[in-house]
Design a protein around this motif. Structure first.
Motif, PDB file in Angstrom:
ATOM      1  N   LEU A 162       0.815  -1.221  -0.053  1.00 28.17           N
ATOM      2  CA  LEU A 162       0.119   0.017  -0.085  1.00 28.17           C
ATOM      3  C   LEU A 162       0.777   1.346  -0.118  1.00 28.17           C
ATOM      4  N   ALA A 205       1.040   4.173  -2.930  1.00 27.58           N
ATOM      5  CA  ALA A 205       0.766   5.586  -2.546  1.00 27.58           C
ATOM      6  C   ALA A 205       2.110   6.282  -3.162  1.00 27.58           C
ATOM      7  N   ILE A 215       1.959   9.532  -5.845  1.00 18.79           N
ATOM      8  CA  ILE A 215       2.602  10.717  -5.553  1.00 18.79           C
ATOM      9  C   ILE A 215       3.720  11.096  -6.701  1.00 18.79           C
ATOM     10  N   ALA A 253      -3.914   8.230  -3.361  1.00 18.73           N
ATOM     11  CA  ALA A 253      -2.535   8.325  -2.832  1.00 18.73           C
ATOM     12  C   ALA A 253      -2.809   8.403  -1.058  1.00 18.73           C
ATOM     13  N   LEU A 254      -3.829   9.562  -0.940  1.00 16.92           N
ATOM     14  CA  LEU A 254      -4.132   9.522   0.441  1.00 16.92           C
ATOM     15  C   LEU A 254      -4.824   8.427   1.073  1.00 16.92           C
ATOM     16  N   LEU A 304      -4.511   5.488   0.267  1.00 20.39           N
ATOM     17  CA  LEU A 304      -3.611   4.315   0.269  1.00 20.39           C
ATOM     18  C   LEU A 304      -2.934   4.336   1.490  1.00 20.39           C
ATOM     19  N   ALA A 305      -2.442   5.844   1.629  1.00 20.10           N
ATOM     20  CA  ALA A 305      -1.269   6.084   2.605  1.00 20.10           C
ATOM     21  C   ALA A 305      -1.981   5.965   4.113  1.00 20.10           C
ATOM     22  N   HIS A 356      -1.902   2.311   4.834  1.00 22.98           N
ATOM     23  CA  HIS A 356      -0.642   1.895   5.185  1.00 22.98           C
ATOM     24  C   HIS A 356      -0.455   2.287   6.355  1.00 22.98           C
TER      25      HIS A 356
END
Length: 446
Positions: free
Chosen positions: A134, A138, A142, A172-173, A175-176, A179
């Motif tokens: 993950l 991300a 990015i 991305a946010l 996923l982060a 994560h």
């Protein structure tokens, strides 16, 4: 339209300074908390992984700060301005990119060192771990967004394409976030750490959802904006009049702009920022636009009765930031629109307008500007034609001092093409006009 009362700001703390203090305090407090969390969580499995964790924590903080910068929160936008917030967003974005890449590289290097194997094998092995995969996804998103945001790449892409790709940042946010949830050494290292990260993520996402989605949707449902008239101002300029319900409740000020969509006339994703060309009076709004693209050119054919979807108002180009009794309003071309609206608020103090156009026929809304200045006893300098060879440029330091000898004693508002605005701002610095008296804003989405 009815003039809106205008008073010179007398507060000991200027609105822009207050907003900056709030932002810097927010950043400083959260950085301090993250440093404490990092120190209290203990070291990693080796020194490299400890440093990797340090960069990972700060990458999460940068991501959440990014959300606030693009949330279009009214309190911040009115004091700082969308253009300045966008610049901050850009630089924080590139800082985030390098922080994420550093974190990812150090994680791979740290585990490769720990297992005494190559970074390639370690990368492949980590991709089989959910939390790591993950994070990798991300980081990849990015990196892609950072690449398309480079000026050389950005200029080659249509805005709609760039914006659609840029929205991948939300992926991305997400996923982060997952994560970080899976990576228990940071999110659940202590009860306080868990509570802190949950509050910060919820606050940041809440701010984004409120400013970018909930507030615009609520305002449009409440006001029900609709086109009532389309008036050509010249061969290439048109004014659109919009009305709606309860417009006296819309917190708009002269000098601000809105992001306009006309779903029944254009595709939903086609949106343009246009300034209000008349001071809001609680009865209607007016935009005046020059045909420079397909959307603005098509406004002339906009049917009366078309529903409008309006985001905003946005911008800090308002009398909220006035600090002097006198004002100098400088406009170039269609940049006269917010200036013309502000003239309806200039009920006190001496006002001078410098209006730069190719010739008088190109001077949009000239009659209205002259009428408003006559009512208020202001002065207009209509600057037309090319600058004569050997003559001082009208917006050079000498030219400005000649036209407005007391320029350093006034608030100066500048709106026009980028080259003109840059020349004016350079001259104002040369004349040592205090920075807090100079107001310029770029009305754009990116």
């Amino acid at each position: 339209m009815t003039a809106v009362s205008n008073t010179v700001g007398s507060a000991t703390v200027r609105p822009l300074d207050a907003a900056r203090w709030v932002m810097w305090t927010y950043v400083a407090v959260n950085v301090a908390i993250v440093e404490v969390l990092f120190a209290s969580a203990g070291s990693g499995k080796n020194d490299v992984l400890t440093v990797a964790k340090f960069f990972g924590l700060h990458a999460a903080l940068l991501m959440l700060f990014q959300l606030l910068l693009v949330a279009r929160l009214p309190w911040l936008d009115r004091r700082i301005g969308m253009d300045r917030l966008t610049v901050w967003h850009r630089w924080v974005g590139f800082s985030l990119l390098w922080t994420v890449l550093t974190h990812a590289t150090l994680v791979v290097l740290g585990y490769a060192t720990l297992d005494d194997t190559s970074m390639t094998k370690t990368f492949v092995a980590l991709s089989g771990v959910t939390a790591s995969l993950l994070g990798m996804l991300a980081a990849g998103v990015i990196l892609a967004i950072g690449t398309i945001s480079l000026r050389a790449v950005r200029r080659r892409l249509p805005y709609e394409v760039w914006h659609a790709l840029h929205l991948l940042l939300y992926l991305a946010l997400g996923l982060a976030f997952v994560h970080q949830l899976e990576e228990t050494t940071t999110f659940t290292s202590s009860a306080f750490a868990t509570a802190y990260w949950w509050v910060l993520w919820l606050f940041s996402f809440g701010a984004l959802l409120t400013g970018r989605f909930a507030l615009p949707l609520w305002r449009n449902a409440y006001h029900r904006f609709q086109v009532t008239a389309v008036v050509p101002e010249s061969d290439h300029v048109v004014s659109v009049y919009v009305t709606g319900r309860h417009l006296d409740k819309l917190p708009a000020r002269a000098g601000q702009f809105c992001i306009w969509r006309f779903p029944g006339h254009n595709n939903w994703w086609k949106a343009n920022p246009f300034s209000l060309s008349a001071a809001p009076d609680g009865q209607g709004l007016r935009l005046t636009a020059k045909a420079v693209g397909s959307v603005s050119a098509g406004l002339r054919q906009l049917p009366v009765g078309t529903r409008a979807f309006v985001e905003g108002p946005y911008g800090a180009f308002t009398s909220l930031h006035r600090s002097r009794s006198g004002a100098l309003l400088i406009a170039g071309g269609v940049g006269i629109t917010p200036v013309r609206a502000m003239l309806e608020e200039q009920t006190n103090g001496d006002v001078v307008v410098l209006y730069r156009v190719r010739d008088e026929a190109d001077a949009v809304l000239l009659d209205e500007v002259r009428r408003l200045l006559a009512i208020r006893g202001g002065r207009l300098h209509l600057l037309t034609g090319r600058t004569a060879e050997g003559a001082a440029p009208p917006f050079g330091p000498d030219g400005l001092r000649h036209l407005v000898p007391d320029v350093t004693e006034r608030d100066v508002y500048v709106c026009g093409p980028p080259a003109m605005t840059g020349a004016v701002l350079s001259s104002l610095r040369a004349l040592r006009v205090p920075a807090h008296q100079v107001h310029a804003e770029k009305f754009s989405l990116a």
